[in-house]
Design an enzyme around this catalytic site. Sequence first.
Site, short mmCIF file in Angstrom:
data_model
loop_
_atom_site.label_atom_id
_atom_site.label_comp_id
_atom_site.label_asym_id
_atom_site.label_seq_id
_atom_site.Cartn_x
_atom_site.Cartn_y
_atom_site.Cartn_z
N SER A 117 0.81 -1.22 0.00
CA SER A 117 0.00 0.00 0.00
C SER A 117 0.84 1.26 0.00
O SER A 117 0.41 2.30 -0.52
CB SER A 117 -0.94 0.00 1.22
OG SER A 117 -1.90 -1.02 1.12
N PHE A 296 -10.83 7.60 16.63
CA PHE A 296 -11.94 6.89 17.25
C PHE A 296 -11.58 5.49 17.77
O PHE A 296 -12.42 4.83 18.35
CB PHE A 296 -13.09 6.79 16.24
CG PHE A 296 -13.55 8.15 15.77
CD1 PHE A 296 -14.32 8.95 16.58
CD2 PHE A 296 -13.18 8.62 14.52
CE1 PHE A 296 -14.73 10.21 16.16
CE2 PHE A 296 -13.58 9.87 14.08
CZ PHE A 296 -14.35 10.68 14.91
N ASP A 384 -5.38 0.84 -4.44
CA ASP A 384 -3.91 0.80 -4.48
C ASP A 384 -3.41 -0.50 -5.09
O ASP A 384 -2.35 -0.54 -5.72
CB ASP A 384 -3.33 1.01 -3.08
CG ASP A 384 -4.01 0.14 -2.03
OD1 ASP A 384 -4.96 -0.61 -2.36
OD2 ASP A 384 -3.59 0.21 -0.85
N HIS A 460 -1.60 -9.67 -1.49
CA HIS A 460 -2.06 -8.78 -2.54
C HIS A 460 -1.98 -9.49 -3.89
O HIS A 460 -1.28 -10.50 -4.02
CB HIS A 460 -1.21 -7.51 -2.60
CG HIS A 460 -1.28 -6.69 -1.36
ND1 HIS A 460 -0.46 -5.60 -1.13
CD2 HIS A 460 -2.08 -6.78 -0.26
CE1 HIS A 460 -0.75 -5.06 0.03
NE2 HIS A 460 -1.72 -5.76 0.59
#
Length: 549
Positions: A117, A296, A384, A460
């Site tokens: 990435s 968060f 990506d 990937h």
Amino acid sequence: MLSHSRLLLVCAACVALRSSATPVGSFADEERLPKFWYDLSKERLQRSLDHQDSTETAKNLVLFIGDGMGLNTITATRILKGQLGGKSGEEYSLAMDSFPHTSLSKTYCTDSQIADSTCAATAFLCGVKTNKFTVGLSANATYDQCNTTAGNEVSSILRWAKEAGKSVGLVTTTIVQHATPAPAYAHCVNRYWYSDSSIPEAQRGHGCTDIAHQLVHNIPDIEVIMGGGRKYMTPQSTPDPEYPADPNSQGRRLDGVNLIDKWKELKPGKRAVYVWHKTALDKVDPEQTDYLMGLFEPGDMQYELSRNSSTDPSITDMVDKAIRVLRRNPQGFFLLVEGGKIDVGHHYGKARLALYETMLMDEAVARARELTNDRETLTVVSADHSHTLTLGGYTDRGNPIFGFAPQQSDVDGMIYTSLLYANGPGYRLANGSRADPRNDSTYNKDYMQQSAVPLTQETHAGEDVPVFARGPWSHLFKGTNEDTFIAHAMAYAACLGPFATRCSQTSTLLPKPTTPMKPASRAAPNLTAPSPRVLLLLLLLLLYCAEAL
């Protein structure tokens, strides 16, 4: 834990997928007639003819990146969303499907056939391909060697937008220091140096700083930062406000600096708001907020199927608030949005988690369009890289996306799911043979699709990924391009960075190369001195005329 209402929603979704309103293998009667398909194609043709490509300068730029969102992920998500709506699914259209322009993006890195990435994000954010695992640096930098950082930094479209006077922001469902958003603001030889405690002691004396530190200091006036990653921003052993008893959620920083407090200090006289709870985010007034940071979770945010909707915002919630804050700037804005948990779900071989993450990111795409104007906003949706998810098995129309293929294997005699992975943790044997998937609930969010090669984590994939575009100059996205093209095309549309002077030029064409032209191989004709060939022709003409007389 799931709230009661959310648990009911998940259960209802499972029921909807198991008992779709459209029986498996059936289709609407009108599809039996050629006229249906002719009319459908004519409608699409008319939309294409009616669409006018805009060459107005893009005031706003929105870039959505589905981390790991390859074509099979998009197709399976489309079917899932349609089936949740009671249809067979294949005919459904996602929000990104409605974009008028589509192209393909090549995702390889300078040193890797299949991208991670970070090198991919450096390419589509900075317009420069680089080595895997390195952040915001050219390929001259070496992974994990701090002393190769200086002089090899490359700037991003987020920085170009900020230099042009636009507001900028980033939203992610992973940590804000993650591989995809990091190249927007950081330069680091190791994508995993999230905090200073992540940097090996041998590398700390060479002047490198961690990614969290750079988030606050490199471009200190990023207007919106939202995602996870609290623990990389606070001193070591600092209890987390949400999980105070969990040691894994405690602060990680060795320098004793609270970067959240530092972020506020760097904005004197401005209305800088920090929130870590959805309730507080909901109360933020965009019209009264100059800067917004929302962290968060201590690490990545929760999967959509596990998210507590009362404490954690969805990606759509964050995008909504981000755009409302950013669009106050009359100069426009740039917003990067990452659907990062798509990738994580795939790595664990859990297609259901990945597809729901993709579905929610697509809903955020739809929300962004509602909040912006196509005439002044260029929106690009891409990925990506891809993953090894496959969709196959000669399934009937409307086959439940998490269901089985209709045929048994003609090798081991067992059934198989239509969604599979080429590799990953789903490889399972029972008594020396492939495990029977009917012994598991393939609709469970934690079900791991079977894989061909056993790995702790799925990998990937290397094929090209789609690029969807709409808005000013979206017609630039056509054909097959390097992933670096995304940054340059968006910058061209908005007159940023290397194209900052385009808007002041009368022509929209790129400047011609400055390299000197090669001298002509043949001298230009001399008008005052006819060439021998011309003289010969004149002589022949005179002889012809004399003979005629």
